[in-house]
Design an enzyme around this catalytic site. Structure first.
Site, PDB file in Angstrom:
ATOM      1  N   LYS A 134      34.654  39.321  35.484  1.00  0.00           N
ATOM      2  CA  LYS A 134      35.265  38.919  36.763  1.00  0.00           C
ATOM      3  C   LYS A 134      35.697  40.119  37.592  1.00  0.00           C
ATOM      4  O   LYS A 134      36.094  39.963  38.743  1.00  0.00           O
ATOM      5  CB  LYS A 134      36.452  38.000  36.502  1.00  0.00           C
ATOM      6  CG  LYS A 134      36.045  36.731  35.761  1.00  0.00           C
ATOM      7  CD  LYS A 134      36.784  35.522  36.262  1.00  0.00           C
ATOM      8  CE  LYS A 134      36.382  34.280  35.501  1.00  0.00           C
ATOM      9  NZ  LYS A 134      36.820  33.067  36.179  1.00  0.00           N
ATOM     10  N   LYS A 156      34.392   4.900  50.370  1.00  0.00           N
ATOM     11  CA  LYS A 156      34.674   4.617  48.966  1.00  0.00           C
ATOM     12  C   LYS A 156      33.416   4.051  48.291  1.00  0.00           C
ATOM     13  O   LYS A 156      32.772   3.142  48.830  1.00  0.00           O
ATOM     14  CB  LYS A 156      35.815   3.601  48.877  1.00  0.00           C
ATOM     15  CG  LYS A 156      36.240   3.349  47.472  1.00  0.00           C
ATOM     16  CD  LYS A 156      37.383   2.342  47.415  1.00  0.00           C
ATOM     17  CE  LYS A 156      37.598   1.933  45.980  1.00  0.00           C
ATOM     18  NZ  LYS A 156      38.186   0.616  45.859  1.00  0.00           N
ATOM     19  N   ASN A 185      42.354  18.335  36.656  1.00  0.00           N
ATOM     20  CA  ASN A 185      42.686  18.714  35.284  1.00  0.00           C
ATOM     21  C   ASN A 185      44.193  18.639  35.085  1.00  0.00           C
ATOM     22  O   ASN A 185      44.932  18.350  36.025  1.00  0.00           O
ATOM     23  CB  ASN A 185      42.128  20.105  34.952  1.00  0.00           C
ATOM     24  CG  ASN A 185      42.753  21.174  35.822  1.00  0.00           C
ATOM     25  OD1 ASN A 185      43.946  21.437  35.744  1.00  0.00           O
ATOM     26  ND2 ASN A 185      41.943  21.782  36.689  1.00  0.00           N
ATOM     27  N   PHE A 208      43.896  34.919  34.517  1.00  0.00           N
ATOM     28  CA  PHE A 208      44.332  34.268  33.288  1.00  0.00           C
ATOM     29  C   PHE A 208      43.100  33.806  32.526  1.00  0.00           C
ATOM     30  O   PHE A 208      42.053  33.556  33.124  1.00  0.00           O
ATOM     31  CB  PHE A 208      45.225  33.053  33.605  1.00  0.00           C
ATOM     32  CG  PHE A 208      46.678  33.408  33.685  1.00  0.00           C
ATOM     33  CD1 PHE A 208      47.156  34.158  34.743  1.00  0.00           C
ATOM     34  CD2 PHE A 208      47.567  33.015  32.696  1.00  0.00           C
ATOM     35  CE1 PHE A 208      48.482  34.514  34.822  1.00  0.00           C
ATOM     36  CE2 PHE A 208      48.906  33.358  32.763  1.00  0.00           C
ATOM     37  CZ  PHE A 208      49.367  34.100  33.828  1.00  0.00           C
ATOM     38  N   PRO A 232      33.382  28.233  44.080  1.00  0.00           N
ATOM     39  CA  PRO A 232      33.546  29.679  44.180  1.00  0.00           C
ATOM     40  C   PRO A 232      34.572  30.137  43.143  1.00  0.00           C
ATOM     41  O   PRO A 232      35.509  29.400  42.831  1.00  0.00           O
ATOM     42  CB  PRO A 232      34.094  29.884  45.595  1.00  0.00           C
ATOM     43  CG  PRO A 232      34.672  28.567  45.993  1.00  0.00           C
ATOM     44  CD  PRO A 232      33.860  27.531  45.272  1.00  0.00           C
ATOM     45  N   ASP A 233      34.389  31.335  42.605  1.00  0.00           N
ATOM     46  CA  ASP A 233      35.368  31.896  41.678  1.00  0.00           C
ATOM     47  C   ASP A 233      36.350  32.736  42.486  1.00  0.00           C
ATOM     48  O   ASP A 233      35.994  33.798  43.015  1.00  0.00           O
ATOM     49  CB  ASP A 233      34.664  32.739  40.603  1.00  0.00           C
ATOM     50  CG  ASP A 233      35.624  33.117  39.484  1.00  0.00           C
ATOM     51  OD1 ASP A 233      36.722  33.621  39.804  1.00  0.00           O
ATOM     52  OD2 ASP A 233      35.291  32.877  38.314  1.00  0.00           O
ATOM     53  N   ILE A 234      37.577  32.252  42.596  1.00  0.00           N
ATOM     54  CA  ILE A 234      38.556  32.901  43.470  1.00  0.00           C
ATOM     55  C   ILE A 234      38.956  34.262  42.923  1.00  0.00           C
ATOM     56  O   ILE A 234      39.033  35.251  43.656  1.00  0.00           O
ATOM     57  CB  ILE A 234      39.772  31.968  43.666  1.00  0.00           C
ATOM     58  CG1 ILE A 234      39.306  30.747  44.460  1.00  0.00           C
ATOM     59  CG2 ILE A 234      40.913  32.667  44.392  1.00  0.00           C
ATOM     60  CD1 ILE A 234      39.971  29.483  44.127  1.00  0.00           C
ATOM     61  N   ASP A 270      35.837  24.261  37.796  1.00  0.00           N
ATOM     62  CA  ASP A 270      34.608  25.059  37.843  1.00  0.00           C
ATOM     63  C   ASP A 270      33.560  24.401  38.730  1.00  0.00           C
ATOM     64  O   ASP A 270      32.741  25.072  39.334  1.00  0.00           O
ATOM     65  CB  ASP A 270      34.038  25.234  36.429  1.00  0.00           C
ATOM     66  CG  ASP A 270      34.892  26.201  35.614  1.00  0.00           C
ATOM     67  OD1 ASP A 270      35.302  27.227  36.184  1.00  0.00           O
ATOM     68  OD2 ASP A 270      35.166  25.914  34.425  1.00  0.00           O
ATOM     69  N   LYS A 311      35.836  38.491  29.701  1.00  0.00           N
ATOM     70  CA  LYS A 311      36.118  37.836  30.994  1.00  0.00           C
ATOM     71  C   LYS A 311      36.634  38.843  32.015  1.00  0.00           C
ATOM     72  O   LYS A 311      36.285  38.788  33.190  1.00  0.00           O
ATOM     73  CB  LYS A 311      37.141  36.710  30.778  1.00  0.00           C
ATOM     74  CG  LYS A 311      37.219  35.738  31.922  1.00  0.00           C
ATOM     75  CD  LYS A 311      38.022  34.493  31.548  1.00  0.00           C
ATOM     76  CE  LYS A 311      37.230  33.524  30.680  1.00  0.00           C
ATOM     77  NZ  LYS A 311      38.008  32.352  30.292  1.00  0.00           N
TER      78      LYS A 311
HETATM   79  N1  CTP Z   1      39.362  31.205  38.303  1.00  0.00           N
HETATM   80  C1  CTP Z   1      39.248  31.253  39.684  1.00  0.00           C
HETATM   81  N2  CTP Z   1      38.303  30.483  40.309  1.00  0.00           N
HETATM   82  C2  CTP Z   1      37.489  29.701  39.591  1.00  0.00           C
HETATM   83  C3  CTP Z   1      37.601  29.632  38.196  1.00  0.00           C
HETATM   84  C4  CTP Z   1      38.568  30.406  37.590  1.00  0.00           C
HETATM   85  O1  CTP Z   1      40.010  31.985  40.334  1.00  0.00           O
HETATM   86  N3  CTP Z   1      36.589  28.967  40.229  1.00  0.00           N
HETATM   87  C5  CTP Z   1      40.335  32.084  37.656  1.00  0.00           C
HETATM   88  C6  CTP Z   1      41.495  31.395  37.013  1.00  0.00           C
HETATM   89  O2  CTP Z   1      42.566  31.252  37.924  1.00  0.00           O
HETATM   90  C7  CTP Z   1      41.835  32.335  35.895  1.00  0.00           C
HETATM   91  C8  CTP Z   1      40.500  32.905  35.483  1.00  0.00           C
HETATM   92  O3  CTP Z   1      39.676  32.740  36.611  1.00  0.00           O
HETATM   93  O4  CTP Z   1      42.595  33.409  36.334  1.00  0.00           O
HETATM   94  C9  CTP Z   1      39.907  32.315  34.241  1.00  0.00           C
HETATM   95  O5  CTP Z   1      39.177  31.216  34.460  1.00  0.00           O
HETATM   96  P1  CTP Z   1      38.386  30.428  33.318  1.00  0.00           P
HETATM   97  O6  CTP Z   1      38.109  29.104  33.908  1.00  0.00           O
HETATM   98  O7  CTP Z   1      39.157  30.499  32.043  1.00  0.00           O
HETATM   99  O8  CTP Z   1      37.119  31.315  33.109  1.00  0.00           O
HETATM  100  P2  CTP Z   1      35.608  30.963  33.188  1.00  0.00           P
HETATM  101  O9  CTP Z   1      34.950  32.118  33.794  1.00  0.00           O
HETATM  102  O10 CTP Z   1      35.442  29.647  33.854  1.00  0.00           O
HETATM  103  O11 CTP Z   1      35.144  30.916  31.701  1.00  0.00           O
HETATM  104  P3  CTP Z   1      35.190  29.764  30.599  1.00  0.00           P
HETATM  105  O12 CTP Z   1      35.685  28.525  31.284  1.00  0.00           O
HETATM  106  O13 CTP Z   1      33.833  29.661  30.098  1.00  0.00           O
HETATM  107  O14 CTP Z   1      36.135  30.309  29.594  1.00  0.00           O
END
Ligand code: CTP
Length: 400
Positions: free
Chosen positions: A343, A287, A209, A325, A305-307, A277, A339
């Site tokens: 989270k 390749k 991204n 954020f 994973p969501d960190i 995500d 959120k």
């Molecule tokens: N984040 C993270 N790990 C992920 C995705 C997000 O640590 N896999 C953290 C980002 O660093 C940020 C926060 O989560 O601090 C917000 O992430 P965001 O992508 O905006 O939230 P989502 O839950 O994915 O919701 P959406 O995209 O639907 O708004």
């Protein structure tokens, strides 16, 4: 500001030594007291008189001079300083520092000191990349020596590459960070994530991204400036590693999670990274070729994973303050509030990234700080200003 801080500047022999004069001027402009040690080779590039005029002090040169040593011995020079700064740190002086050689005033002061030392290396690219220098730098870092630069660019020797000394402005910033030791966050550990993640498709392609990493890097700098011992876990960006911050480079979300877990315990975690995500469910070992009858491949995605959520749910290892954020384009505060709850973090810094806001990749940010107490609207400001304000709020959280 560096009011009242005492910097012992060691000027060694390299073409970049001329920048030491501008550095002295800037440091004094910020209120620091600067005393200079000039090596014999350094004096080939900078005259003692110019250093003396700018520091408004005697310039120290000889280890065995009766006047230098009786007025101010090498131990006293270090004792009277809050920080030692070596500009330029030549390959030779770095090697002496690593080996503990003390054969002139500069190297003796560096061996005798118990104060923090910041070096600004400058040398030809091949000298910088020579295994001897690489090893010296590694060992010095492990001993706690701080580094600023070198940067990449055209060099006086006509070559291009890493080895050019950082500009005085960057060295001043590194000095400010190094001296943040007395700040409100000293003794605290901070973890910051920054930049995008790259999710591999095959050995040459990836999903990414447009995150620049500017906001996350600025937060790491601001926390270090307040004295926090800061680890920055960053995806690939075009930004230099901030001075005074321990920077860990990763590519994928899973690597970022691993690096963050390894950085615990921490008092505060700020997740500013734009983590992908999804990743590809399978990465091709070779390749993917476009030929054949199969046509374009279909990518199956798996959730990353969501960190932020993992750090917020880290049990005994959970940082005392976990900050996320949110990038939102509509109903910014209510989405961010939801959120925060989902989270499990303490604060959410909500960015307005609606089209035309210029936030993503730009220098400014419009922010709302959402906590249990409600939401606070911050005026539109630069990402550096957002970072300082957030760092101040974090310091207040721990000191209040
Ligand atoms: N984040 C993270 N790990 C992920 C995705 C997000 O640590 N896999 C953290 C980002 O660093 C940020 C926060 O989560 O601090 C917000 O992430 P965001 O992508 O905006 O939230 P989502 O839950 O994915 O919701 P959406 O995209 O639907 O708004």
């Amino acid at each position: 500001m560096l009011r009242g801080k005492r910097v012992l500047l060691i000027v060694a022999g390299g073409i970049a030594a001329f920048k030491s004069l501008e550095l002295v001027r800037r440091l004094r402009g910020r209120g620091a007291m600067v005393r200079a040690v000039l090596t014999e080779a350094g004096a080939e590039f900078v005259t003692p008189l110019s250093l003396q005029a700018l520091t408004e002090d005697k310039v120290y040169r000889d280890l065995f001079s009766l006047t230098d040593e009786s007025e101010m011995g090498h131990i006293q020079l270090s004792r009277d300083a809050d920080l030692l700064v070596v500009v330029p740190a030549t390959a030779n002086l770095l090697a002496k520092m690593r080996a503990g050689i003390a054969d002139d005033l500069a190297s003796t002061v560096l061996l005798a000191t118990d104060k923090p030392v910041l070096v600004a290396p400058a040398m030809n690219v091949r000298m910088w990349q020579h295994p001897a220098t690489v090893e010296n730098i590694q060992v010095l870092r492990q001993r706690g020596v701080l580094l600023v630069g070198p940067t990449e660019g055209d060099m006086a020797c006509g070559e291009f590459g890493p080895g050019r000394m950082s500009e005085p402005e960057e060295i001043v910033a590194a000095i400010e960070q190094a001296l943040g030791a007395g700040g409100p966050l000293s003794g605290r550990r901070a973890l910051v994530t920054s930049g995008p993640t790259w999710e591999p498709i095959d050995p040459v392609r990836y999903i990414a991204n447009r995150s620049s990493g500017k906001q996350g890097h600025a937060i790491a700098v601001a926390l270090a400036r307040l004295g926090a011992s800061t680890t920055l876990v960053t995806g690939p960006t075009r930004l230099a590693d901030p001075a005074g911050v321990h920077t860990v480079h990763i590519e994928s979300a899973r690597e970022m999670l691993e690096a963050c877990s390894a950085a615990l315990p921490a008092d505060v975690a700020v997740c500013a990274a734009a983590v992908a995500d999804w990743r590809t469910a399978q990465q091709a070992g070779q390749k993917i070729k476009k030929g054949g009858n199969a046509g374009p491949p279909t990518l199956e995605l798996a959730e990353n994973p969501d960190i932020l959520a993992s750090l917020a749910a880290a049990g005994a290892k959970r940082p005392g303050l976990v900050i996320g954020f949110a990038a939102e384009t509509e109903t910014v505060v209510s989405h961010a509030t939801e959120k925060r709850r989902r989270k499990g973090c303490d604060w959410i810094v909500a960015n307005d990234v609606s089209p035309g806001s210029g936030t993503f990749g730009g220098d400014d940010n419009t922010v709302h700080l959402v906590s249990e107490a409600g939401s606070e609207d911050w005026p539109r400001m630069g990402k550096d200003a957002v970072a300082s304000r957030l760092a101040d709020r974090i310091a207040t959280f721990f000191t209040a």
